[in-house]
Scaffold this motif. Sequence first.
Motif, PDB file in Angstrom:
ATOM      1  N   SER A 110       0.826  -1.197   0.000  1.00 50.13           N
ATOM      2  CA  SER A 110       0.000   0.000   0.000  1.00 50.13           C
ATOM      3  C   SER A 110       0.869   1.260   0.000  1.00 50.13           C
ATOM      4  CB  SER A 110      -0.931  -0.007   1.216  1.00 50.13           C
ATOM      5  OG  SER A 110      -1.641   1.196   1.324  1.00 50.13           O
ATOM      6  N   PHE A 111       1.904   1.271   0.845  1.00 47.24           N
ATOM      7  CA  PHE A 111       2.773   2.443   0.938  1.00 47.24           C
ATOM      8  C   PHE A 111       3.514   2.701  -0.371  1.00 47.24           C
ATOM      9  CE2 PHE A 111       6.896   4.386   1.931  1.00 47.24           C
ATOM     10  CZ  PHE A 111       6.456   5.585   2.479  1.00 47.24           C
ATOM     11  N   ILE A 112       4.097   1.651  -0.933  1.00 50.42           N
ATOM     12  CA  ILE A 112       4.859   1.814  -2.181  1.00 50.42           C
ATOM     13  C   ILE A 112       3.945   2.260  -3.315  1.00 50.42           C
ATOM     14  CG2 ILE A 112       6.145   0.528  -3.945  1.00 50.42           C
ATOM     15  CD1 ILE A 112       7.350  -1.102  -1.550  1.00 50.42           C
ATOM     16  N   LEU A 113       2.764   1.653  -3.408  1.00 44.69           N
ATOM     17  CA  LEU A 113       1.839   2.049  -4.480  1.00 44.69           C
ATOM     18  C   LEU A 113       1.321   3.473  -4.265  1.00 44.69           C
ATOM     19  CD1 LEU A 113      -0.103  -1.281  -4.981  1.00 44.69           C
ATOM     20  CD2 LEU A 113       1.495  -0.204  -6.579  1.00 44.69           C
ATOM     21  N   TRP A 114       1.165   3.895  -3.021  1.00 45.39           N
ATOM     22  CA  TRP A 114       0.751   5.271  -2.752  1.00 45.39           C
ATOM     23  C   TRP A 114       1.839   6.244  -3.220  1.00 45.39           C
ATOM     24  CZ3 TRP A 114       2.669   8.228   1.735  1.00 45.39           C
ATOM     25  CH2 TRP A 114       2.162   9.529   1.785  1.00 45.39           C
ATOM     26  N   LYS A 115       3.107   5.910  -2.920  1.00 45.96           N
ATOM     27  CA  LYS A 115       4.216   6.766  -3.349  1.00 45.96           C
ATOM     28  C   LYS A 115       4.336   6.796  -4.870  1.00 45.96           C
ATOM     29  CE  LYS A 115       6.019   8.589   0.249  1.00 45.96           C
ATOM     30  NZ  LYS A 115       5.987  10.033   0.424  1.00 45.96           N
ATOM     31  N   ILE A 116       4.162   5.662  -5.520  1.00 41.63           N
ATOM     32  CA  ILE A 116       4.228   5.603  -6.986  1.00 41.63           C
ATOM     33  C   ILE A 116       3.053   6.377  -7.590  1.00 41.63           C
ATOM     34  CG2 ILE A 116       4.002   4.060  -8.973  1.00 41.63           C
ATOM     35  CD1 ILE A 116       5.581   1.982  -7.387  1.00 41.63           C
ATOM     36  N   LYS A 117       1.888   6.222  -6.984  1.00 37.76           N
ATOM     37  CA  LYS A 117       0.670   6.865  -7.489  1.00 37.76           C
ATOM     38  C   LYS A 117       0.779   8.400  -7.414  1.00 37.76           C
ATOM     39  CE  LYS A 117      -3.001   6.946  -4.873  1.00 37.76           C
ATOM     40  NZ  LYS A 117      -3.892   8.022  -4.621  1.00 37.76           N
ATOM     41  N   THR A 118       1.444   8.906  -6.353  1.00 38.93           N
ATOM     42  CA  THR A 118       1.516  10.351  -6.174  1.00 38.93           C
ATOM     43  C   THR A 118       2.684  10.985  -6.912  1.00 38.93           C
ATOM     44  OG1 THR A 118       2.733  10.042  -4.091  1.00 38.93           O
ATOM     45  CG2 THR A 118       0.334  10.303  -3.956  1.00 38.93           C
ATOM     46  N   GLU A 119       3.559  10.156  -7.523  1.00 44.09           N
ATOM     47  CA  GLU A 119       4.656  10.715  -8.311  1.00 44.09           C
ATOM     48  C   GLU A 119       4.130  11.415  -9.546  1.00 44.09           C
ATOM     49  OE1 GLU A 119       7.301   7.639  -9.448  1.00 44.09           O
ATOM     50  OE2 GLU A 119       8.360   7.629  -7.538  1.00 44.09           O
ATOM     51  N   LYS A 120       4.816  12.432  -9.919  1.00 41.43           N
ATOM     52  CA  LYS A 120       4.443  13.140 -11.153  1.00 41.43           C
ATOM     53  C   LYS A 120       5.363  12.749 -12.262  1.00 41.43           C
ATOM     54  CE  LYS A 120       1.208  15.586  -9.373  1.00 41.43           C
ATOM     55  NZ  LYS A 120      -0.116  15.615  -9.727  1.00 41.43           N
TER      56      LYS A 120
END
Length: 120
Positions: A110-120
Amino acid sequence: MKSRTKKTSYLISTSLLTLMLLVTIGNSVFNPEFSKRFSELGFPIYLIFPLMTAKTLGLIAIWSNKSEILKEWAYSGFFFLFLLAFLAELNAPVPDYFSPPIALILLLTSFILWKIKTEK
């Protein structure tokens, strides 16, 4: 990975993590055996309600998206909680090797996908 796939993967892993935590919270409130298991692990029973309150507030912080810093602290708190739960289970009379690692995997996903999702 497509943006939609990232978001869907994040929502699935976070939902599974939330479900696991809600089951634990409900179990601690409605199952009298939970306090017995808690004391078997060597923890005082009076920690159950503050711990469940912290889990609830952590879930609110993760799902609300009000503050990125608060969300990171919630993920950090859950990480240490699950890591310490795993270590406590290693020393238990009847260890549960299944739940803490699954919780850690869901949390890290969840944490890694959240960080990837919020990357621009």
